[in-house]
Design a protein around this motif. Structure first.
Motif, short mmCIF file in Angstrom:
data_model
loop_
_atom_site.label_atom_id
_atom_site.label_comp_id
_atom_site.label_asym_id
_atom_site.label_seq_id
_atom_site.Cartn_x
_atom_site.Cartn_y
_atom_site.Cartn_z
N ILE B 317 9.69 -34.23 0.56
CA ILE B 317 10.90 -34.99 0.92
C ILE B 317 10.52 -36.45 1.15
O ILE B 317 11.17 -37.37 0.64
CB ILE B 317 11.55 -34.40 2.19
N LYS B 318 9.46 -36.65 1.91
CA LYS B 318 9.06 -38.02 2.22
C LYS B 318 8.68 -38.78 0.96
O LYS B 318 9.01 -39.96 0.80
CB LYS B 318 7.89 -38.02 3.21
N MET B 319 7.99 -38.08 0.05
CA MET B 319 7.62 -38.73 -1.20
C MET B 319 8.86 -39.09 -2.01
O MET B 319 8.95 -40.18 -2.57
CB MET B 319 6.70 -37.82 -2.02
N ALA B 320 9.83 -38.17 -2.05
CA ALA B 320 11.05 -38.45 -2.80
C ALA B 320 11.77 -39.67 -2.23
O ALA B 320 12.39 -40.43 -2.95
CB ALA B 320 11.97 -37.23 -2.76
N LEU B 321 11.66 -39.84 -0.92
CA LEU B 321 12.35 -40.96 -0.28
C LEU B 321 11.55 -42.25 -0.34
O LEU B 321 11.95 -43.25 0.21
CB LEU B 321 12.67 -40.62 1.17
N GLY B 322 10.37 -42.18 -0.98
CA GLY B 322 9.63 -43.41 -1.22
C GLY B 322 8.35 -43.60 -0.41
O GLY B 322 7.80 -44.69 -0.38
N ALA B 323 7.88 -42.51 0.25
CA ALA B 323 6.60 -42.62 0.96
C ALA B 323 5.48 -42.76 -0.06
O ALA B 323 5.40 -41.98 -1.01
CB ALA B 323 6.36 -41.40 1.83
N PRO B 409 5.09 -34.79 -6.15
CA PRO B 409 6.35 -34.71 -5.39
C PRO B 409 7.33 -33.69 -5.98
O PRO B 409 8.00 -32.99 -5.23
CB PRO B 409 6.91 -36.13 -5.46
#
Lengths: 230, 416
Positions: B317-323, B409
């Protein structure tokens, strides 16, 4: 922003999953253009490659072959950190199962993309609460994700997708886990966002949804069946 | 990701898995405690043994007369060498690298009497310089021999701690009279209690000591039993020894290369060896403690792998949101470090508490427990422990964090 108004351009995109024993070709040469401000649906049977295509469009995965231009920029060979930045600034995701952080509040969930963008706490709070107000969850901001209904969770997810005001919204079966009333509300919300200028692509099994969008693409066996060129 | 936010997430996850997190931290606490206690007790033991060793003397060389083994200027080998009182002055004058020199006569089985208490003791006649060289410090209310005592051959005596106890019990003894060889002596001081690691002629706590001049006039010894020499510093010890052979060789007619003419005990060399031995022991203890901490570190790494598996979805989730991968990496690395340092802090706290307690407990300085000394967490021990904790934390966090950062991701989002 590209001059001709093309948001997304895929040329000959293939995706092969190599598990070691078997090679699965999930995408078999996709050519697709999406104009800025388009509202479209992507339909097709399970296993047709919809989600794989969505992952590549969302820069969550890279094609095995072919090229991908996003907003005029080649992104198919970018390093992971730059892909992360594109996802953060330019793409908003909405998932079937919401994918909220369950133990975080609605507000914290919406703030998350702003955290990765590096905004300060005050600015984050302000923007996230504005978005939640806008989608009608102003009174649920401090509720944990687990304390919300399905429709509310999906609205939080949409607010989260909008946090950085990205031009492209990708939704993977956004109404799949919702009752029909909540589902209708979500589709209404997407329609509003489209009218506000967002480019929106929705994967769906809902037979009614394509009727409300500008364009529908059908997928089968890793290929597009019609309307690909756009 | 901001530190505050990170800590907030960390604390939330910690509370969700209270038992597991507590056990992981407890392992680090135990590891830190082990390494610190081993090192602290090692340090205490080192200090105590060093103190015991120095109770014989601070940086001294003890010299006994020997026998010649080389014919010299027509004199045969096998000739006995003797020290006379004038040699003390001669050595002091001739060897400028010496800071102090003294000598002693000694006799066993001399009656020391207080009223009806009679003890057959070791009695010595010493030079006043022995006070500093041989650590003959007096307890409060008394003193050691001085130059005036020497000059006037005063009948004064300095009693060893145990001998004083035998003669006077808990009664004050300074100013009282004791009879040594039926001659009255005034007690001028009692030696401080000490644990002696090195000794010759028995422990100092059992001795009765009078001025060398007084001794000579009573017992009539012609020759001194031995000399004690203190070089200005440890580095000049070798030079002082070779000069001593030259000076005494010229005086007593022996070849300066004749090593057997003098018998020398160089306690400085002993102290150096001792320091090396103690360092070796501390390294050994440090390794033992370090291994315990290492096992705790393996536990942390293990838990981190489990945590990453459990939070695969969250990572996705964090990766999808740009982490960025680096952000994910830092998050888990920081988490491992935080576990290690919070465990380490608790471990240090408990260890310090125990050391403080151990130093409060009263102990008889002659008991076996007192050989342990006071366990001490010195600054170097603290630094070493924190560095080991940091290395273990970084290692335990690095590999799991790297795995998390390399996750795809798209795949992590599918993970259930």
């Amino acid at each position: 922003m590209s001059s001709n108004g093309t948001m997304v351009k895929l040329s000959g995109v293939r995706k092969i999953y190599d598990t070691g024993k078997v090679k699965v070709e999930a995408l078999r040469g996709i050519d697709l253009s999406v104009r800025r401000g388009e509202f479209m649906t992507l339909v097709g049977p399970s296993g047709s490659g919809k989600s794989t295509l969505m992952n590549i469009l969302g820069c969550l995965d890279v094609p095995s072959d072919g090229t991908y231009e996003f907003d005029g920029q080649r992104v198919d060979r970018l390093p992971l950190s730059q892909l992360a930045e594109i996802r953060n600034r330019s793409i908003g995701f909405v998932f079937q199962n919401f994918n909220l952080l369950p133990y975080s509040t609605a507000l914290e969930n919406v703030e998350l993309p702003l955290v990765f963008r590096g905004l300060g706490a005050k600015e984050r709070r302000k923007r996230a609460s504005e978005l939640l107000e806008k989608i009608g969850l102003g009174d649920r901001m401090e509720h944990k994700a687990t304390e919300l209904s399905g429709g509310q969770m999906q609205r939080v997810a949409i607010a989260r997708a909008l946090a950085n005001n990205p031009p492209l919204l990708l939704a993977d079966e956004p109404t799949g886990n919702l009752d029909s009333a909540s589902g209708r509300e979500i589709v209404d919300l997407f329609e509003e966002l489209w009218k506000a200028g967002h480019t929106i692509m929705i994967i769906t099994h809902d037979p009614n949804l394509p009727m409300r969008t500008e364009r529908t693409i059908h997928m089968r066996d890793g290929r597009l069946e019609n309307g690909a060129a756009g | 990701m901001t530190l505050k936010l990170f800590l907030q997430y960390f604390w939330r996850d910690f509370r969700k898995q209270k038992k597991r997190a507590t056990l992981t931290v407890a392992a680090i606490v135990w590891g830190t405690f082990s390494i610190l206690m081993l090192l602290a007790f090692g340090e205490g033991l080192k200090d105590q043994l060093g103190k015991n060793q120095r109770s014989l003397g601070e940086c001294i060389i003890i010299v006994w007369p020997g026998q010649t083994s080389i014919p010299y200027k027509g004199l045969p080998r096998g000739r006995r060498i003797h020290f006379r009182p004038e040699d003390v002055e001669l050595i002091k004058k001739s060897i400028p690298e010496i800071s102090r020199v003294g000598a002693e006569y000694s006799n066993w089985g001399v009656d020391v009497v207080n009223g009806k208490k009679v003890f057959s003791q070791h009695v010595t006649g010493e030079y006043p310089t022995y006070e500093y060289m041989r650590v003959q410090y007096a307890e409060r209310g008394g003193r050691y021999l001085n130059d005036t005592d020497m000059e006037y051959k005063r009948r004064v005596v300095f009693l060893g701690y145990e001998l004083n106890k035998k003669l006077f019990g808990d009664e004050p003894s300074v100013g009282q009279t004791v009879f040594i060889s039926r001659i009255p002596f005034t007690v001028i001081g009692v030696g401080q209690n000490k644990q002696q690691m090195g000794m010759y002629g028995g422990p100092d706590v059992e001795k009765a000591t009078m001025p060398a001049t007084t001794y000579q006039s009573i017992f009539g010894d012609k020759y001194l039993d031995n000399l004690v020499i203190q070089p200005r510093d440890a580095e000049t010890a070798e030079l002082v020894k070779s000069r001593l052979y030259q000076v005494m060789g010229a005086k007593a007619q022996f070849d300066p290369t004749d090593k057997q003419a003098l018998s020398i005990w160089d306690t400085i060399e002993n102290q150096k060896d001792f320091a090396k031995m103690m360092l070796g022991m501390q390294i050994f203890m440090g390794i033992l403690g370090g291994l315990t901490l290492l096992i705790a570190g393996v536990g942390v790494a293990n838990i981190m792998y489990v945590v990453i598996k459990e939070r695969t979805k969250e990572i996705g989730i964090k990766m999808a949101l740009g982490a960025r991968p680096q952000t994910i990496h830092n998050q888990f690395l920081l988490e491992a470090l935080l576990i290690c340092f919070s465990g380490g802090a608790i471990g240090i706290f408990i260890s310090q508490l125990l050391c403080d307690l151990a130093s409060i407990v009263p102990r008889d300085p002659t008991s076996s427990m007192s050989w342990l000394g006071n366990p001490t967490i010195s600054l170097p021990i603290g630094i070493i422990t924190v560095v080991i904790l940091a290395i273990i934390g970084l290692t335990a966090g690095y590999f799991p964090a790297r795995r998390a950062a390399r996750l795809n991701p798209a795949e992590t989002l599918r993970y259930e």
